[in-house]
Design a protein around this motif. Structure first.
Motif, PDB file in Angstrom:
ATOM      1  N   GLY A  43       1.061  -0.943  -0.158  1.00 49.38           N
ATOM      2  CA  GLY A  43      -0.206   0.256  -0.090  1.00 49.38           C
ATOM      3  C   GLY A  43       0.948   1.325  -0.148  1.00 49.38           C
ATOM      4  O   GLY A  43       1.935   1.094   0.439  1.00 49.38           O
ATOM      5  N   ARG A  44       0.316   2.073  -0.032  1.00 49.51           N
ATOM      6  CA  ARG A  44       0.862   3.131  -0.139  1.00 49.51           C
ATOM      7  C   ARG A  44       1.150   4.284   0.752  1.00 49.51           C
ATOM      8  O   ARG A  44       1.827   4.854   1.501  1.00 49.51           O
ATOM      9  N   ARG A  45       0.586   4.106   2.175  1.00 50.82           N
ATOM     10  CA  ARG A  45       0.986   4.811   3.503  1.00 50.82           C
ATOM     11  C   ARG A  45       1.272   3.488   4.126  1.00 50.82           C
ATOM     12  O   ARG A  45       0.571   2.856   4.993  1.00 50.82           O
ATOM     13  N   VAL A  70       0.540   0.956  -7.137  1.00 45.13           N
ATOM     14  CA  VAL A  70       0.924  -0.031  -8.212  1.00 45.13           C
ATOM     15  C   VAL A  70       1.474   0.674  -9.563  1.00 45.13           C
ATOM     16  O   VAL A  70       0.880   0.356 -10.638  1.00 45.13           O
ATOM     17  N   ARG A  71       1.393   1.939  -9.770  1.00 44.94           N
ATOM     18  CA  ARG A  71       1.033   2.640 -10.523  1.00 44.94           C
ATOM     19  C   ARG A  71       2.946   2.447 -11.282  1.00 44.94           C
ATOM     20  O   ARG A  71       3.180   3.118 -11.912  1.00 44.94           O
ATOM     21  N   LYS A  72       3.503   2.819 -10.087  1.00 47.16           N
ATOM     22  CA  LYS A  72       4.741   2.506 -10.941  1.00 47.16           C
ATOM     23  C   LYS A  72       5.609   1.839 -10.391  1.00 47.16           C
ATOM     24  O   LYS A  72       5.380   0.501 -10.068  1.00 47.16           O
ATOM     25  N   GLY A  99      -9.040   2.918  -6.510  1.00 49.61           N
ATOM     26  CA  GLY A  99      -9.306   4.244  -6.866  1.00 49.61           C
ATOM     27  C   GLY A  99     -10.570   5.059  -7.138  1.00 49.61           C
ATOM     28  O   GLY A  99     -10.956   4.441  -8.200  1.00 49.61           O
ATOM     29  N   ASN A 100     -10.970   5.176  -6.573  1.00 44.44           N
ATOM     30  CA  ASN A 100     -12.608   6.153  -6.667  1.00 44.44           C
ATOM     31  C   ASN A 100     -12.656   7.076  -6.720  1.00 44.44           C
ATOM     32  O   ASN A 100     -12.221   7.994  -5.447  1.00 44.44           O
ATOM     33  N   PHE A 101     -13.904   7.775  -6.900  1.00 44.30           N
ATOM     34  CA  PHE A 101     -14.635   9.106  -6.473  1.00 44.30           C
ATOM     35  C   PHE A 101     -16.045   9.395  -6.954  1.00 44.30           C
ATOM     36  O   PHE A 101     -15.681   8.317  -8.500  1.00 44.30           O
ATOM     37  N   LEU A 108     -15.194  15.684 -15.317  1.00 43.11           N
ATOM     38  CA  LEU A 108     -13.931  14.479 -14.718  1.00 43.11           C
ATOM     39  C   LEU A 108     -12.961  15.641 -15.670  1.00 43.11           C
ATOM     40  O   LEU A 108     -12.960  15.267 -17.020  1.00 43.11           O
ATOM     41  N   SER A 109     -12.170  15.228 -15.247  1.00 40.19           N
ATOM     42  CA  SER A 109     -10.697  15.952 -16.366  1.00 40.19           C
ATOM     43  C   SER A 109     -10.066  14.642 -16.846  1.00 40.19           C
ATOM     44  O   SER A 109     -10.562  13.439 -15.869  1.00 40.19           O
ATOM     45  N   PRO A 110      -9.761  14.558 -18.095  1.00 42.76           N
ATOM     46  CA  PRO A 110      -8.738  14.000 -18.184  1.00 42.76           C
ATOM     47  C   PRO A 110      -8.378  13.093 -17.372  1.00 42.76           C
ATOM     48  O   PRO A 110      -8.304  11.812 -17.303  1.00 42.76           O
ATOM     49  N   ASN A 111      -7.451  13.810 -16.559  1.00 44.46           N
ATOM     50  CA  ASN A 111      -6.104  13.448 -15.548  1.00 44.46           C
ATOM     51  C   ASN A 111      -6.838  12.344 -14.473  1.00 44.46           C
ATOM     52  O   ASN A 111      -6.502  11.753 -13.698  1.00 44.46           O
ATOM     53  N   GLY A 112      -8.479  12.517 -14.095  1.00 44.10           N
ATOM     54  CA  GLY A 112      -9.129  12.562 -13.013  1.00 44.10           C
ATOM     55  C   GLY A 112      -9.746  10.504 -14.031  1.00 44.10           C
ATOM     56  O   GLY A 112      -9.275   9.835 -13.389  1.00 44.10           O
ATOM     57  N   PHE A 113     -10.240  11.063 -15.088  1.00 46.17           N
ATOM     58  CA  PHE A 113      -9.854   9.437 -15.676  1.00 46.17           C
ATOM     59  C   PHE A 113      -9.119   8.440 -15.576  1.00 46.17           C
ATOM     60  O   PHE A 113      -9.427   7.184 -15.493  1.00 46.17           O
ATOM     61  N   ARG A 210     -18.329   4.551   1.235  1.00 40.43           N
ATOM     62  CA  ARG A 210     -18.455   6.032   1.873  1.00 40.43           C
ATOM     63  C   ARG A 210     -17.924   6.924   1.270  1.00 40.43           C
ATOM     64  O   ARG A 210     -18.757   7.680   0.859  1.00 40.43           O
ATOM     65  N   LYS A 211     -17.489   6.658   0.758  1.00 40.63           N
ATOM     66  CA  LYS A 211     -17.150   7.656  -1.032  1.00 40.63           C
ATOM     67  C   LYS A 211     -18.809   7.471  -1.999  1.00 40.63           C
ATOM     68  O   LYS A 211     -18.608   8.269  -2.237  1.00 40.63           O
ATOM     69  N   LEU A 212     -18.806   6.505  -2.221  1.00 33.77           N
ATOM     70  CA  LEU A 212     -19.663   5.840  -3.230  1.00 33.77           C
ATOM     71  C   LEU A 212     -21.568   6.425  -2.355  1.00 33.77           C
ATOM     72  O   LEU A 212     -22.794   6.888  -3.411  1.00 33.77           O
TER      73      LEU A 212
HETATM   74  C1  HXC Z   1     -13.215  15.587  -9.473  1.00 31.38           C
HETATM   75  C2  HXC Z   1     -11.123  14.229  -8.702  1.00 31.38           C
HETATM   76  C3  HXC Z   1     -11.579  14.111  -7.723  1.00 31.38           C
HETATM   77  C4  HXC Z   1     -13.012  14.306  -7.436  1.00 31.38           C
HETATM   78  C5  HXC Z   1      -9.168  13.487  -7.511  1.00 31.38           C
HETATM   79  N1  HXC Z   1      -9.679  14.261  -9.236  1.00 31.38           N
HETATM   80  N2  HXC Z   1     -10.346  13.599  -7.055  1.00 31.38           N
HETATM   81  N3  HXC Z   1     -11.918  14.495 -10.202  1.00 31.38           N
HETATM   82  N4  HXC Z   1     -13.716  15.210  -8.152  1.00 31.38           N
HETATM   83  N5  HXC Z   1     -13.288  14.297  -5.873  1.00 31.38           N
HETATM   84  C6  HXC Z   1      -9.116  14.094 -10.095  1.00 31.38           C
HETATM   85  C7  HXC Z   1      -7.936  15.381  -9.859  1.00 31.38           C
HETATM   86  O1  HXC Z   1      -8.644  16.710 -10.170  1.00 31.38           O
HETATM   87  C8  HXC Z   1      -6.509  14.800 -10.587  1.00 31.38           C
HETATM   88  O2  HXC Z   1      -7.377  15.340 -12.176  1.00 31.38           O
HETATM   89  C9  HXC Z   1      -6.773  13.911 -10.754  1.00 31.38           C
HETATM   90  O3  HXC Z   1      -8.194  13.372 -10.496  1.00 31.38           O
HETATM   91  C10 HXC Z   1      -5.872  12.653 -10.151  1.00 31.38           C
HETATM   92  O4  HXC Z   1      -6.386  12.921  -8.737  1.00 31.38           O
HETATM   93  P1  HXC Z   1      -5.306  13.132  -7.274  1.00 31.38           P
HETATM   94  O5  HXC Z   1      -5.580  13.776  -6.125  1.00 31.38           O
HETATM   95  O6  HXC Z   1      -4.054  13.856  -7.710  1.00 31.38           O
HETATM   96  O7  HXC Z   1      -4.909  11.771  -7.593  1.00 31.38           O
HETATM   97  P2  HXC Z   1      -4.285  10.703  -6.420  1.00 31.38           P
HETATM   98  O8  HXC Z   1      -3.422  11.602  -4.968  1.00 31.38           O
HETATM   99  O9  HXC Z   1      -3.042   9.966  -6.563  1.00 31.38           O
HETATM  100  O10 HXC Z   1      -5.438   9.843  -5.179  1.00 31.38           O
HETATM  101  C11 HXC Z   1      -6.046   8.791  -6.301  1.00 31.38           C
HETATM  102  C12 HXC Z   1      -7.411   8.980  -6.345  1.00 31.38           C
HETATM  103  C13 HXC Z   1      -8.291   8.802  -4.991  1.00 31.38           C
HETATM  104  C14 HXC Z   1      -8.069   8.081  -6.762  1.00 31.38           C
HETATM  105  C15 HXC Z   1      -8.100  10.466  -6.546  1.00 31.38           C
HETATM  106  O11 HXC Z   1      -8.662   9.311  -4.395  1.00 31.38           O
HETATM  107  C16 HXC Z   1      -7.667   8.042  -4.013  1.00 31.38           C
HETATM  108  O12 HXC Z   1      -5.921   7.426  -3.552  1.00 31.38           O
HETATM  109  N6  HXC Z   1      -8.249   7.238  -3.195  1.00 31.38           N
HETATM  110  C17 HXC Z   1      -7.376   5.653  -2.954  1.00 31.38           C
HETATM  111  C18 HXC Z   1      -8.262   5.078  -1.854  1.00 31.38           C
HETATM  112  C19 HXC Z   1      -9.673   4.648  -2.590  1.00 31.38           C
HETATM  113  O13 HXC Z   1     -10.401   5.318  -3.482  1.00 31.38           O
HETATM  114  N7  HXC Z   1     -10.346   3.583  -2.420  1.00 31.38           N
HETATM  115  C20 HXC Z   1     -11.645   3.130  -2.483  1.00 31.38           C
HETATM  116  C21 HXC Z   1     -11.869   2.347  -3.702  1.00 31.38           C
HETATM  117  S1  HXC Z   1     -13.314   1.644  -3.291  1.00 31.38           S
HETATM  118  P3  HXC Z   1      -6.540  17.224 -12.501  1.00 31.38           P
HETATM  119  O14 HXC Z   1      -7.342  17.287 -14.055  1.00 31.38           O
HETATM  120  O15 HXC Z   1      -7.296  18.129 -11.144  1.00 31.38           O
HETATM  121  O16 HXC Z   1      -4.594  17.106 -12.500  1.00 31.38           O
HETATM  122  C22 HXC Z   1     -13.898   1.065  -5.144  1.00 31.38           C
HETATM  123  C23 HXC Z   1     -15.015   0.550  -5.478  1.00 31.38           C
HETATM  124  C24 HXC Z   1     -15.203   0.436  -6.534  1.00 31.38           C
HETATM  125  O17 HXC Z   1     -12.791   1.165  -5.668  1.00 31.38           O
HETATM  126  C25 HXC Z   1     -17.188   0.122  -6.737  1.00 31.38           C
HETATM  127  C26 HXC Z   1     -17.958   0.458  -5.932  1.00 31.38           C
HETATM  128  C27 HXC Z   1     -19.555  -1.228  -5.938  1.00 31.38           C
END
Ligand code: HXC
Length: 269
Positions: A43-45, A70-72, A99-101, A108-113, A210-212
């Protein structure tokens, strides 16, 4: 809840779990450990990994935490090597990092995707790619095993239909399911490695829920879904043991939904 499996079904196995320090990944780590496996969690943390390893060790489970993203590719390679160096072999790889949000497509930015594709899809492929040489039948450390190792990819059911504000995760998990099928074909044929997936539905007490699904949504869902309840992390871990153990020896290339039938559900007419 008590496990229906014998406590030695994974005896002697070494499992590496990405995202193994929290949520569904942690639960699978703990249950694998309780059923005889040694576990390496990635994990990362660091603080999350340290807490998880302490918790596993307090249950008498042989565990190590390995920091990495895992991205590296260099992290993936180092973590696989460290696992084999520490435990002497690798039998099971679980790709649970995700990762999810919530984000509407137009916002959604292409970078978020790309970020979610990188974690879920490319990350899964990268881990599989780096682990391959240790999972093959007869690989270093696992000469005693009559078959190749096992890969389990944690997916989702979002992409079976379409899911609001989840275009990035739906695309990423569709790719994960393709990776599962293609590796099952290629590596099953060439190396006797099984590759399967589990697609959890809404599972209580997870970062995903919690997120979704804020609380009220979870309650509404509970009233409108088959089986009328959220799943538990335990449900996913039991499915994982079934697939990883000898019980699942002829299952390959399949992603099993563990969602109480929710993805099928439609409003009653
Ligand atoms: C819109 C978002 C956003 C949000 C991030 N981004 N959060 N866009 N709404 N809420 C965009 C950012 O603006 C950025 O694009 C890009 O995504 C990368 O964001 P970073 O914060 O730099 O990325 P990073 O720090 O690497 O974080 C990755 C993450 C984060 C996915 C965004 O949430 C994470 O690390 N999550 C891991 C834990 C997690 O999510 N666990 C839950 C998994 S649940 P720009 O263009 O601004 O640069 C799951 C269940 C699925 O998977 C199915 C359930 C039924």
């Amino acid at each position: 809840m008590e496990s229906p499996f014998k406590s030695d079904v994974l005896k002697g196995k070494v499992a590496l779990l990405t995202g193994g320090g929290s949520g569904i990944g942690y639960e699978i780590s703990e249950q694998f450990g309780k059923h005889g496996a040694s576990v390496a969690i990635m994990g990362r943390r660091k603080e999350v990994l340290d807490a998880a390893v302490s918790a596993l060790e307090s249950l008498g489970i042989r565990a190590i935490g390995l920091q990495g993203d895992v991205r590296k590719q260099e992290d993936a390679a180092r973590v696989v090597e460290s696992t084999v160096k520490h435990f002497g072999r690798l039998d099971i790889l679980v790709n649970a990092a995700a990762g999810n949000f919530l984000a509407a497509s137009e916002n959604l930015s292409p970078n978020g995707f790309r970020t979610v594709m990188d974690i879920d899809s490319v990350g899964t492929f990268t881990m599989c790619h780096e682990a391959l040489k240790y999972l093959k039948k007869g690989a270093p450390g696992r000469e005693d095993s009559s078959s190749g190792g096992f890969i389990l990819n944690i997916s989702a059911t979002l992409h079976y239909t379409a899911t609001w504000y989840q275009i990035h995760v739906s695309a990423a998990k569709a790719a994960v399911d393709s990776i599962t099928r293609n590796l099952a074909l290629e590596w099953g044929t060439d190396y006797d490695i099984k590759v399967n997936g589990i697609a959890p539905g809404p599972i209580g007490d997870t970062a995903g829920m919690r997120k979704l699904a804020p609380n009220e949504m979870a309650i509404v869902a509970r009233d409108s879904m088959p089986l009328y309840k959220l799943g538990e992390k335990w449900d996913i871990a039991m499915a994982a043991i079934y697939l990883a153990s000898n019980a699942g020896k002829y299952i390959n290339g399949m992603t099993m939904p563990v969602d109480g039938g929710l993805w099928l559900s439609k409003p009653r007419i």
